[in-house]
Design a protein around this motif. Structure first.
Motif, short mmCIF file in Angstrom:
data_model
loop_
_atom_site.label_atom_id
_atom_site.label_comp_id
_atom_site.label_asym_id
_atom_site.label_seq_id
_atom_site.Cartn_x
_atom_site.Cartn_y
_atom_site.Cartn_z
N PHE A 1 0.89 -1.23 -0.11
CA PHE A 1 0.03 -0.16 -0.06
C PHE A 1 1.02 1.24 -0.04
O PHE A 1 1.80 1.45 0.71
CB PHE A 1 -0.95 0.08 1.20
CG PHE A 1 -1.92 0.92 1.16
CD1 PHE A 1 -3.01 1.06 0.32
CD2 PHE A 1 -1.71 2.29 1.95
CE1 PHE A 1 -3.90 1.81 0.36
CE2 PHE A 1 -2.68 3.43 1.74
CZ PHE A 1 -3.78 3.02 1.20
N SER A 2 0.57 2.14 -0.84
CA SER A 2 1.51 3.35 -0.93
C SER A 2 0.66 4.84 -0.90
O SER A 2 1.21 5.83 -0.93
CB SER A 2 1.91 3.20 -2.37
OG SER A 2 1.09 3.49 -3.52
N GLY A 3 -0.53 4.64 -0.33
CA GLY A 3 -1.43 5.97 -0.01
C GLY A 3 -1.12 6.26 1.35
O GLY A 3 -0.19 5.78 1.90
N GLU A 4 -1.66 7.32 1.57
CA GLU A 4 -1.58 8.00 3.05
C GLU A 4 -2.22 6.88 4.06
O GLU A 4 -3.09 6.27 3.68
CB GLU A 4 -2.10 9.41 2.95
CG GLU A 4 -1.77 10.37 2.11
CD GLU A 4 -2.44 11.75 1.97
OE1 GLU A 4 -3.36 11.87 2.75
OE2 GLU A 4 -2.07 12.60 1.23
N LYS B 1 -1.52 -1.93 11.23
CA LYS B 1 -0.78 -0.91 12.05
C LYS B 1 -0.07 0.03 11.28
O LYS B 1 0.09 1.07 11.31
CB LYS B 1 0.05 -1.52 13.29
CG LYS B 1 0.37 -0.30 14.28
CD LYS B 1 0.96 -1.06 15.42
CE LYS B 1 1.49 0.11 16.37
NZ LYS B 1 2.05 -0.35 17.72
N ALA B 2 0.80 -0.75 10.26
CA ALA B 2 1.71 -0.06 9.31
C ALA B 2 0.90 0.93 8.44
O ALA B 2 1.41 1.86 7.70
CB ALA B 2 2.40 -1.13 8.44
N LEU B 3 -0.59 0.80 8.22
CA LEU B 3 -1.29 1.56 7.57
C LEU B 3 -2.03 2.87 8.35
O LEU B 3 -2.64 3.42 7.73
CB LEU B 3 -2.43 0.78 6.85
CG LEU B 3 -2.19 0.28 5.40
CD1 LEU B 3 -0.69 -0.94 5.50
CD2 LEU B 3 -3.21 -0.67 4.96
N MET B 4 -1.65 2.77 9.66
CA MET B 4 -2.53 3.52 10.47
C MET B 4 -1.45 4.87 10.77
O MET B 4 -0.39 4.91 11.27
CB MET B 4 -2.87 2.91 11.75
CG MET B 4 -3.93 1.86 11.76
SD MET B 4 -4.00 0.63 13.08
CE MET B 4 -4.65 1.75 14.25
N ASN B 5 -2.10 6.12 10.93
CA ASN B 5 -1.77 7.41 11.20
C ASN B 5 -1.50 7.26 13.00
O ASN B 5 -1.97 6.35 13.63
CB ASN B 5 -2.22 8.40 11.05
CG ASN B 5 -2.43 8.84 9.40
OD1 ASN B 5 -1.37 8.56 8.71
ND2 ASN B 5 -3.57 9.35 9.06
N PRO B 6 -0.26 7.96 13.38
CA PRO B 6 -0.03 8.09 14.75
C PRO B 6 -1.40 8.43 15.60
O PRO B 6 -2.07 9.48 15.14
CB PRO B 6 1.00 9.10 14.93
CG PRO B 6 1.73 8.86 13.50
CD PRO B 6 0.72 8.75 12.57
#
Length: 219
Positions: free
Chosen positions: A113-116, A145-150
């Motif tokens: 996944f390369s999106g925000e 978790k790697a796709l989640m914002n802080p």
């Protein structure tokens, strides 16, 4: 345990266009309140409490909750992720007003996944369909978790066998679903779920309703 591609596919293969048309009635209308003893309205409230305007839904089912819940913005960013193309298409059509992006992925593997990143991730009734022990399939939390914002929240629900009350009907139906490969939750228990979430997230919450566990945690 070595998970095979056949086992991964078995958990989602039952969801065809025909069965998805019946899903809301059978699962949300009958199984939830009368067998699993977890009223669908409580799952809907769980969604509404954690849903953000920048949301990823994983294991999308029919899109029922996304359709019914009110997003905190008129034009939310919504993404749908599933291995099954039929569920992706069904849910995307149901919430077409939000113009969701769809991603066909196996979340047991690292996710390309390369999106925000996202501010909320929903995983409703997904874990009990994935093969392996709960400790093994908790790798899904790492991949998401790697796709989640802080500070983002992950939330969802799953059906358990250990540490929760189950009626004879629930035990029998779970056993049948496990034999068919629709479920794979013979070893899933409340203590392991709490432990795996606590290893990865903060502000973890797990609520038991019947044999369902409603959970959340923050990145």
């Amino acid at each position: 345990m070595m998970v095979t591609q056949k086992q991964v596919e078995a958990g989602q293969a039952v969801y065809t266009r025909r069965t998805l048309a019946l899903y809301d009635f059978v699962v949300l209308g009958v199984s939830n309140p009368f067998i699993w003893k977890c009223p669908t309205r409580r799952l809907e409230d769980h969604y509404a409490r954690h849903l953000s305007a920048n949301h990823l839904d994983v294991g999308v089912g029919t899109g029922y909750f996304l359709d019914r819940c009110r997003f905190p913005a008129d034009t939310p960013r919504v993404a749908l992720m599933d291995l099954n193309p039929d569920t992706l298409a069904f849910a995307a059509q149901r919430i077409v007003r939000y113009a969701p992006k769809t991603y066909r992925r196996n979340v047991l593997e690292p996710i390309a996944f390369s999106g925000e990143g996202f501010d909320s991730v929903g995983v409703n009734y997904l874990l009990h369909c994935l093969p392996g022990s709960l400790a093994e399939k908790a790798v899904v939390f790492d991949h998401l978790k790697a796709l989640m914002n802080p500070g983002a929240v992950i939330f969802g629900s799953t059906l358990l066998q250990g540490g929760v009350p189950r009626s004879a009907l629930a035990r029998g139906l779970m056993a049948a679903y496990n034999r068919k490969g629709i479920f794979s939750n013979r070893e899933d228990d409340l203590e392991t779920l709490q432990h795996e979430l606590g290893q990865r997230f903060r502000e973890v919450s797990v609520e038991v309703l019947g044999c369902a566990a409603l959970f959340s945690g923050r990145a």
